[in-house]
Design an enzyme around this catalytic site. Structure first.
Site, PDB file in Angstrom:
ATOM      1  N   ASP A 158      48.312  26.958 -14.467  1.00  0.00           N
ATOM      2  CA  ASP A 158      49.300  27.032 -13.452  1.00  0.00           C
ATOM      3  C   ASP A 158      50.537  26.963 -14.158  1.00  0.00           C
ATOM      4  O   ASP A 158      51.059  25.922 -14.737  1.00  0.00           O
ATOM      5  CB  ASP A 158      49.451  25.806 -12.427  1.00  0.00           C
ATOM      6  N   SER A 161      60.961  42.866 -12.607  1.00  0.00           N
ATOM      7  CA  SER A 161      60.613  43.799 -11.368  1.00  0.00           C
ATOM      8  C   SER A 161      61.801  44.512 -11.438  1.00  0.00           C
ATOM      9  O   SER A 161      62.985  44.207 -11.592  1.00  0.00           O
ATOM     10  CB  SER A 161      60.225  43.203 -10.085  1.00  0.00           C
ATOM     11  N   TYR A 184      62.226  35.906  -4.229  1.00  0.00           N
ATOM     12  CA  TYR A 184      61.507  36.781  -5.205  1.00  0.00           C
ATOM     13  C   TYR A 184      62.445  37.610  -6.018  1.00  0.00           C
ATOM     14  O   TYR A 184      62.305  37.513  -7.252  1.00  0.00           O
ATOM     15  CB  TYR A 184      60.440  37.607  -4.551  1.00  0.00           C
ATOM     16  N   LYS A 233      63.437  37.356 -10.133  1.00  0.00           N
ATOM     17  CA  LYS A 233      63.136  38.564 -11.175  1.00  0.00           C
ATOM     18  C   LYS A 233      64.601  38.960 -11.786  1.00  0.00           C
ATOM     19  O   LYS A 233      64.330  39.263 -12.894  1.00  0.00           O
ATOM     20  CB  LYS A 233      62.483  39.773 -10.354  1.00  0.00           C
TER      21      LYS A 233
END
Length: 275
Positions: free
Chosen positions: A63, A144, A157, A161
């Site tokens: 993890d 991304s 998110y 990124k």
């Protein structure tokens, strides 16, 4: 071709999607690959598959949101293969899809940042420590195009990124003294399971319709009409992993069919040279 013969690589989030593509490509190039993930069934099966094809891989449950597990991952690579030359910080998760910013409760913020950003920072730090004492190396962080282009939805998110991209540049400056190159890949429009994981439980029944709509929008926004694949991202990662990029650090490479370059211009079909 065995461009990575004698090299040792860690790929986090290596059990599926882009990580799987990178792990498979690097194993085919002769690297010893430590595949790290939390999906033990997929990770173990991939390692077995690659080894049956002549690869040298092991799987380890990790993890990346737990700094102790990331440190242990680097130690495991050194113990298993005798060193570490390339670190691919790929593991990541999406934040849930919500109906606009006003509906965001940001409950997933800490989890998204812990996995996506802290995992990259800890992986860069711990791999860098080893590389600094052993002649350098290459660290490849997965961002991304969502961290380059603004857009609505999955705001945590996108923020994670964008932070990865900036962190990569900062780390590249600091680690250059040790001959450690740090670069970032920014994939876009690559079909992977991460989009499906962003659906909340109440959206599950509508996911298939939603995903089809999103994928079509991605195609419409992409100048290159060919669909991107995890293998395309793996080829870009291979460039950063080898001496072909020995004078390249602190860069962000979109692997997106030209999406972030600009909007597609729709025009009538014409012969080459016609105005």
């Amino acid at each position: 071709m065995t461009e990575l013969s004698g090299k040792v690589v860690i790929v986090t989030g290596g059990a599926s999607g882009i990580g799987r593509g990178i792990a498979a490509r690097f194993a085919a190039e002769g690297a010893g690959v430590l595949i790290a993930d939390v999906r033990d069934d997929l990770g173990a099966a991939l390692s077995e598959e690659l080894n049956a094809a002549g690869g040298r891989t092991v799987y380890r449950h990790t993890d990346v949101g737990d700094q102790a597990q990331v440190a242990a991952l680097v130690d495991a690579a050194v113990a298993e293969f005798g060193g570490l030359h390339v670190m691919v910080n790929n593991a990541g998760i999406s934040s849930p899809l919500k109906k606009g910013l006003f509906h965001e409760d940001l409950e997933e913020f800490d989890r998204v940042m812990r996995v996506n950003l802290l995992g990259v920072m800890a992986g860069t730090r711990d791999a860098g420590r080893h590389m600094a004492e052993h002649g350098g190396g290459s660290i490849i962080n997965l961002g991304s195009i969502g961290g380059i282009q603004a857009g609505g939805g999955v705001s945590s998110y996108r923020a994670s990124k964008a932070a990865i991209i900036h962190f990569t540049k900062c780390a590249a400056i600091e680690l250059a003294h040790y001959e450690i190159r740090v670069n970032c890949l920014a994939p876009g429009n690559i079909p992977t399971p991460i989009l499906a994981s962003s659906a909340t439980d109440e959206d599950r029944a509508r996911l298939e319709k939603f995903e089809a709509r999103i994928r079509q929008q991605m195609r419409d926004d992409r100048p290159l009409k060919r669909e991107g694949t995890a293998e395309d991202v793996a080829e870009a990662a291979l460039y950063f992993a080898t001496d072909r990029s020995r004078y390249v650090t602190g860069t962000v490479l979109p692997v997106d069919g030209g999406t972030v370059a600009g909007k597609v211009i729709v025009r009538k079909t014409a012969s080459v040279g016609e105005s």
